[in-house]
Design an enzyme around this catalytic site. Structure first.
Site, PDB file in Angstrom:
ATOM      1  N   GLY A 243      10.831  23.225  18.438  1.00  0.00           N
ATOM      2  CA  GLY A 243      10.387  22.066  19.205  1.00  0.00           C
ATOM      3  C   GLY A 243      11.450  21.346  20.002  1.00  0.00           C
ATOM      4  O   GLY A 243      11.140  20.397  20.729  1.00  0.00           O
ATOM      5  N   GLU A 277      13.415  26.737  13.629  1.00  0.00           N
ATOM      6  CA  GLU A 277      12.639  27.783  14.331  1.00  0.00           C
ATOM      7  C   GLU A 277      12.670  27.549  15.844  1.00  0.00           C
ATOM      8  O   GLU A 277      11.631  27.350  16.472  1.00  0.00           O
ATOM      9  CB  GLU A 277      11.173  27.752  13.857  1.00  0.00           C
ATOM     10  CG  GLU A 277      10.957  27.938  12.377  1.00  0.00           C
ATOM     11  CD  GLU A 277       9.499  27.681  11.964  1.00  0.00           C
ATOM     12  OE1 GLU A 277       8.667  27.298  12.830  1.00  0.00           O
ATOM     13  OE2 GLU A 277       9.195  27.849  10.774  1.00  0.00           O
ATOM     14  N   ARG A 319       2.693  28.602  33.228  1.00  0.00           N
ATOM     15  CA  ARG A 319       3.001  27.242  32.786  1.00  0.00           C
ATOM     16  C   ARG A 319       2.603  26.157  33.797  1.00  0.00           C
ATOM     17  O   ARG A 319       2.044  25.136  33.398  1.00  0.00           O
ATOM     18  CB  ARG A 319       4.484  27.107  32.404  1.00  0.00           C
ATOM     19  CG  ARG A 319       4.936  28.100  31.317  1.00  0.00           C
ATOM     20  CD  ARG A 319       6.278  27.750  30.713  1.00  0.00           C
ATOM     21  NE  ARG A 319       6.189  26.578  29.869  1.00  0.00           N
ATOM     22  CZ  ARG A 319       6.559  25.375  30.226  1.00  0.00           C
ATOM     23  NH1 ARG A 319       7.115  25.179  31.397  1.00  0.00           N
ATOM     24  NH2 ARG A 319       6.408  24.356  29.413  1.00  0.00           N
ATOM     25  N   CYS A 350      -6.520  34.768  43.204  1.00  0.00           N
ATOM     26  CA  CYS A 350      -7.624  34.068  43.854  1.00  0.00           C
ATOM     27  C   CYS A 350      -8.098  32.852  43.071  1.00  0.00           C
ATOM     28  O   CYS A 350      -9.211  32.829  42.542  1.00  0.00           O
ATOM     29  CB  CYS A 350      -8.773  35.048  44.065  1.00  0.00           C
ATOM     30  SG  CYS A 350      -8.219  36.467  45.009  1.00  0.00           S
TER      31      CYS A 350
HETATM   32  N1  LLP Z   1       7.576  27.387  15.150  1.00  0.00           N
HETATM   33  C1  LLP Z   1       6.240  27.324  15.290  1.00  0.00           C
HETATM   34  C2  LLP Z   1       5.409  27.361  14.085  1.00  0.00           C
HETATM   35  C3  LLP Z   1       5.672  27.214  16.572  1.00  0.00           C
HETATM   36  O1  LLP Z   1       4.353  27.135  16.690  1.00  0.00           O
HETATM   37  C4  LLP Z   1       6.504  27.162  17.711  1.00  0.00           C
HETATM   38  C5  LLP Z   1       5.940  27.061  19.068  1.00  0.00           C
HETATM   39  C6  LLP Z   1       7.898  27.270  17.519  1.00  0.00           C
HETATM   40  C7  LLP Z   1       8.400  27.349  16.226  1.00  0.00           C
HETATM   41  C8  LLP Z   1       8.871  27.256  18.664  1.00  0.00           C
HETATM   42  O2  LLP Z   1       8.829  26.057  19.351  1.00  0.00           O
HETATM   43  P1  LLP Z   1       9.921  25.757  20.518  1.00  0.00           P
HETATM   44  O3  LLP Z   1      11.271  25.670  19.872  1.00  0.00           O
HETATM   45  O4  LLP Z   1       9.851  26.862  21.478  1.00  0.00           O
HETATM   46  O5  LLP Z   1       9.472  24.474  21.091  1.00  0.00           O
HETATM   47  N2  LLP Z   1       3.469  27.930  25.627  1.00  0.00           N
HETATM   48  C9  LLP Z   1       3.973  26.587  25.525  1.00  0.00           C
HETATM   49  C10 LLP Z   1       4.730  26.359  24.228  1.00  0.00           C
HETATM   50  C11 LLP Z   1       3.937  26.694  22.989  1.00  0.00           C
HETATM   51  C12 LLP Z   1       4.708  26.469  21.713  1.00  0.00           C
HETATM   52  C13 LLP Z   1       3.992  27.058  20.544  1.00  0.00           C
HETATM   53  N3  LLP Z   1       4.691  26.962  19.290  1.00  0.00           N
HETATM   54  C14 LLP Z   1       4.801  26.271  26.764  1.00  0.00           C
HETATM   55  O6  LLP Z   1       4.927  27.107  27.641  1.00  0.00           O
HETATM   56  O7  LLP Z   1       5.308  25.161  26.886  1.00  0.00           O
END
Ligand code: LLP
Length: 429
Positions: A243, A277, A319, A350
């Site tokens: 996150g 993570e 995105r 399209c």
């Molecule tokens: N751990 C879990 C359980 C998750 O669901 C996620 C992301 C992460 C770690 C990694 O999160 P990060 O460090 O990347 O913020 N497609 C969206 C983002 C979806 C995130 C889903 N979960 C976008 O393009 O912004």
């Protein structure tokens, strides 16, 4: 507007990623192409490790952000583990040469096949998201005569203050279980000989720019950790999820050092290993989507936009269409930055929702090359074949050299899985 990502700079008027002229990549690999900086990814992993150096910790790179084998192998070489959400992602990390013991398995909908695969491979932990999942994991472990390592994903009901589609830690979201429910699941797991409790987990959302909500989640987890300890259930790790936010336009990036120092302070000498993570914060700003302008369409009226129609589309980078996300557009020729006309950079798909960027002050002409920045995370992994467009290739830049790490898809690749019933003999299944 803030500066572009560190791995990008103009040299003699041409846009480089580290030591590589991106025009040379476009000439060799074609467009659209995703291009990633090995150096940038390495620096981010090293920076996160340094920020948490005073705390026992393990980074589990979130494979969903960018699952190219070369990137997974790079993460593995730099010592990270992996956070997966499907059997497919498990196959990828094993193919990249990672040890299953470095893998944790998140996600709300793990199938029987995926659980069996992970149990047989010997992953380090299932992040359990519901009572029925706990029951299923126990049954499958009994069936395979294994003991399943489990951790419960708690939904701490903390507002991550991010886009609603990527906020996951509120009670309105489908993820995890509430604190009181978690206590019941731990009691159940403790009494189950097929399960071994290893830790506790949360992930409250993505693209979070301040430490506050993440630290609030940690504080709530610690209350549970203490309640469990009082019942004789001792945990080895606390998983804070990913996150950590990055800068696309002018958002504040989450400060790794501040996060690490604050976590250390809140832990106050506890022995738990902290799991992280991260996905986006490792790869987002390591990547660009290279694209070429096919046509320019000057504004039809004073109150209408001018369009630069490029060869990348929403099927390559969804995105902007999905989250109204802003990505910087950098012409490969520096002179292109000095335009007076605002352009909407759009793809050939399209749909009016098919745009990469809106209202960018650039000097754009047909055949020009553009780099769409901050595209290393949730870019290629969310690509589709919409409009029967073949997916882009991927290239990894290593210093002043580059290699293709995924070839461009062909129409034959797309058609291989399909069958033209008219052409089949009668009775074929
Ligand atoms: N751990 C879990 C359980 C998750 O669901 C996620 C992301 C992460 C770690 C990694 O999160 P990060 O460090 O990347 O913020 N497609 C969206 C983002 C979806 C995130 C889903 N979960 C976008 O393009 O912004």
């Amino acid at each position: 507007m803030s500066a572009p990502p560190d791995c990008l700079h103009y040299r003699d008027g041409n846009l480089f990623m580290d030591g590589v002229d991106l025009a040379a990549v476009a000439a060799a690999a074609g467009t659209p192409a995703y291009v990633y900086s090995k150096q940038y990814i390495s620096e981010r992993i090293n920076a996160l490790n340094s920020a948490f150096a005073q705390t026992r910790h393990r980074i589990h790179y979130a494979v969903k952000a960018n699952s190219n084998l070369a990137i997974l192998a790079l993460c593995k070489d730099l010592g990270t583990g992996f956070d997966i959400v499907s059997g497919g992602e498990l196959s990828r990390v094993l193919t990249a040469g990672a040890d299953a013991a470095s893998v944790i398995f998140s996600g709300v909908g793990k199938s029987v096949e995926e659980i069996d695969f992970a149990l047989k491979a010997g992953i380090s932990c299932f992040n359990v998201e519901s009572e029925s999942e706990l029951r299923r994991i126990s049954e499958r472990a009994a069936n395979l005569q294994r003991v399943a390592p489990v951790s419960v994903r708690v939904n701490p009901d903390v507002d991550a203050q991010t886009h609603p589609y990527i906020s996951t830690g509120l009670k309105q979201n489908k993820f995890g279980v509430a604190a009181d429910h978690a206590l019941r699941l731990y009691a159940q797991a403790a009494a189950d000989k097929n399960l071994h409790i290893t830790g506790i987990d949360c992930h409250i959302g993505s693209q979070i720019s301040s430490c506050e909500p993440l630290l609030e989640a940690l504080t709530r987890l610690l209350e549970l950790v203490d309640q469990l300890a009082a019942q004789g259930i001792h945990l080895q790790h606390i998983d804070l999820g990913g996150g950590m936010g990055v800068t696309y336009e002018d958002e504040e990036a989450l400060d790794f050092a501040e996060y690490g120092a604050s976590v250390q302070q809140i832990l106050a000498g506890r022995e738990h290993t902290i799991y992280l993570e991260p996905g986006r914060s490792i790869v987002a700003n390591a990547g660009v989507l290279l694209t070429r302008v096919e046509y320019t369409k000057p504004a039809a009226a004073a109150d209408a936009p001018s369009f630069a129609v490029v060869d990348a589309a929403m099927n390559d980078l969804i995105r902007p269409a999905l989250y109204q996300a802003w990505h910087r557009v950098m012409p490969l020729k520096e002179a292109g930055l000095n335009g007076h006309t605002p352009w909407d950079v759009v793809g050939p798909v399209c749909e009016s929702g098919d745009f990469i960027a809106k209202s960018r002050q650039l000097d754009v002409n047909a055949a020009d090359l553009l780099a769409v920045t901050s595209a290393g995370a949730y870019g290629m992994v969310q690509a589709s074949n919409y409009n029967s467009r073949s997916r882009a290739c991927e290239v990894l830049v290593d210093g002043d050299t580059f290699r293709t790490v995924r070839r461009r898809e062909t129409i034959e690749d797309q058609l291989r899985l399909e069958r033209n019933l008219g052409g089949d003999p009668p009775g074929a299944v």
